[in-house]
Motif scaffolding. Structure first.
Motif, PDB file in Angstrom:
ATOM      1  N   CYS A  15       0.853  -1.177   0.000  1.00 31.47           N
ATOM      2  CA  CYS A  15       0.000   0.000   0.000  1.00 31.47           C
ATOM      3  C   CYS A  15       0.899   1.241   0.000  1.00 31.47           C
ATOM      4  O   CYS A  15       1.805   1.349   0.822  1.00 31.47           O
ATOM      5  CB  CYS A  15      -0.883  -0.037   1.244  1.00 31.47           C
ATOM      6  SG  CYS A  15      -1.796   1.486   1.509  1.00 31.47           S
ATOM      7  N   TYR A  17       0.136   4.168   0.832  1.00 33.54           N
ATOM      8  CA  TYR A  17      -0.208   5.133   1.883  1.00 33.54           C
ATOM      9  C   TYR A  17       0.416   4.764   3.220  1.00 33.54           C
ATOM     10  O   TYR A  17       0.879   5.640   3.942  1.00 33.54           O
ATOM     11  CB  TYR A  17      -1.734   5.260   1.995  1.00 33.54           C
ATOM     12  CG  TYR A  17      -2.368   5.571   0.652  1.00 33.54           C
ATOM     13  CD1 TYR A  17      -2.251   6.848   0.104  1.00 33.54           C
ATOM     14  CD2 TYR A  17      -2.993   4.592  -0.095  1.00 33.54           C
ATOM     15  CE1 TYR A  17      -2.780   7.131  -1.136  1.00 33.54           C
ATOM     16  CE2 TYR A  17      -3.526   4.863  -1.342  1.00 33.54           C
ATOM     17  CZ  TYR A  17      -3.413   6.143  -1.857  1.00 33.54           C
ATOM     18  OH  TYR A  17      -3.930   6.414  -3.099  1.00 33.54           O
ATOM     19  N   CYS A  18       0.415   3.481   3.567  1.00 32.26           N
ATOM     20  CA  CYS A  18       0.944   3.075   4.872  1.00 32.26           C
ATOM     21  C   CYS A  18       2.139   2.145   4.762  1.00 32.26           C
ATOM     22  O   CYS A  18       2.797   1.873   5.753  1.00 32.26           O
ATOM     23  CB  CYS A  18      -0.150   2.428   5.710  1.00 32.26           C
ATOM     24  SG  CYS A  18      -0.633   0.810   5.091  1.00 32.26           S
ATOM     25  N   CYS A  44      -6.036  -2.594   1.116  1.00 30.66           N
ATOM     26  CA  CYS A  44      -5.488  -2.217   2.413  1.00 30.66           C
ATOM     27  C   CYS A  44      -6.675  -1.634   3.186  1.00 30.66           C
ATOM     28  O   CYS A  44      -7.111  -0.517   2.911  1.00 30.66           O
ATOM     29  CB  CYS A  44      -4.364  -1.191   2.285  1.00 30.66           C
ATOM     30  SG  CYS A  44      -3.739  -0.699   3.905  1.00 30.66           S
ATOM     31  N   CYS A  47      -6.497   1.848   5.125  1.00 32.16           N
ATOM     32  CA  CYS A  47      -6.408   3.025   4.260  1.00 32.16           C
ATOM     33  C   CYS A  47      -7.619   3.145   3.336  1.00 32.16           C
ATOM     34  O   CYS A  47      -7.735   4.133   2.607  1.00 32.16           O
ATOM     35  CB  CYS A  47      -5.142   2.969   3.424  1.00 32.16           C
ATOM     36  SG  CYS A  47      -3.653   3.044   4.424  1.00 32.16           S
TER      37      CYS A  47
HETATM   38 ZN   LIG Z   1      -2.487   1.229   3.682  1.00 35.88          ZN
END
Ligand SMILES: [Zn+2]
Length: 146
Positions: A15, A17-18, A44, A47
């Motif tokens: 992912c 984002y994380c 994910c 997120c």
């Molecule tokens: Zn994520």
């Protein structure tokens, strides 16, 4: 919830984002984001991000990067903006609409100097989508005025 052996999949995307590893979800799984079956999806959950897999992909190769709600929205706006161009190209050049869509994305990406050149809409980041939206908007305005 489906019970079974974990799905073996190569490559397992992360992912954006994380940084966590995405999980493969199938229609019917708790993490599956759609109400209908759209094939396997990398997700994910924290997120709220996901991406589908390539059609007929034995290894569940993701279509691109995982997309959260703002990126999904930007991709859908860009898709809608490019679709008339792709359809015109399909008629003019006798190519499939899939090919025409890929060419449209590569055209915008090349004009904007994206490196590496994305293979599809799904490879774009939110920032790239927004740049592309602005570019096509201006391009269309000039074409119609001139
Ligand atoms: Zn994520």
């Amino acid at each position: 919830m489906r019970v079974g052996r974990p799905v073996k999949a190569v490559p397992q995307p992360h992912c954006d984002y994380c940084g966590a590893r995405a999980q493969l979800a199938q229609f019917g799984d708790a993490a599956y984001p759609y109400r209908d079956d759209h094939g396997a999806v990398w997700t994910c959950t924290p997120c709220g991000a996901w991406i589908g897999v390539r059609p007929r992909s034995k290894h569940n190769v993701p279509l691109g990067r995982l997309a959260n709600a703002p990126l999904r929205d930007a991709k859908s706006r860009l898709h809608d903006m490019l679709e008339p161009l792709a359809e015109a190209k399909t008629r003019r050049d006798g190519i499939s609409v899939f090919e025409a869509r890929a060419k449209a994305i590569r055209w915008v990406a090349a004009e904007l100097g994206f490196d590496p050149l994305p293979s599809s809409l799904h490879a774009l980041t939110l920032d790239q989508c927004e740049q592309a939206l602005r570019y096509v908007e201006v391009w269309k305005a000039h074409r119609h005025s001139g």
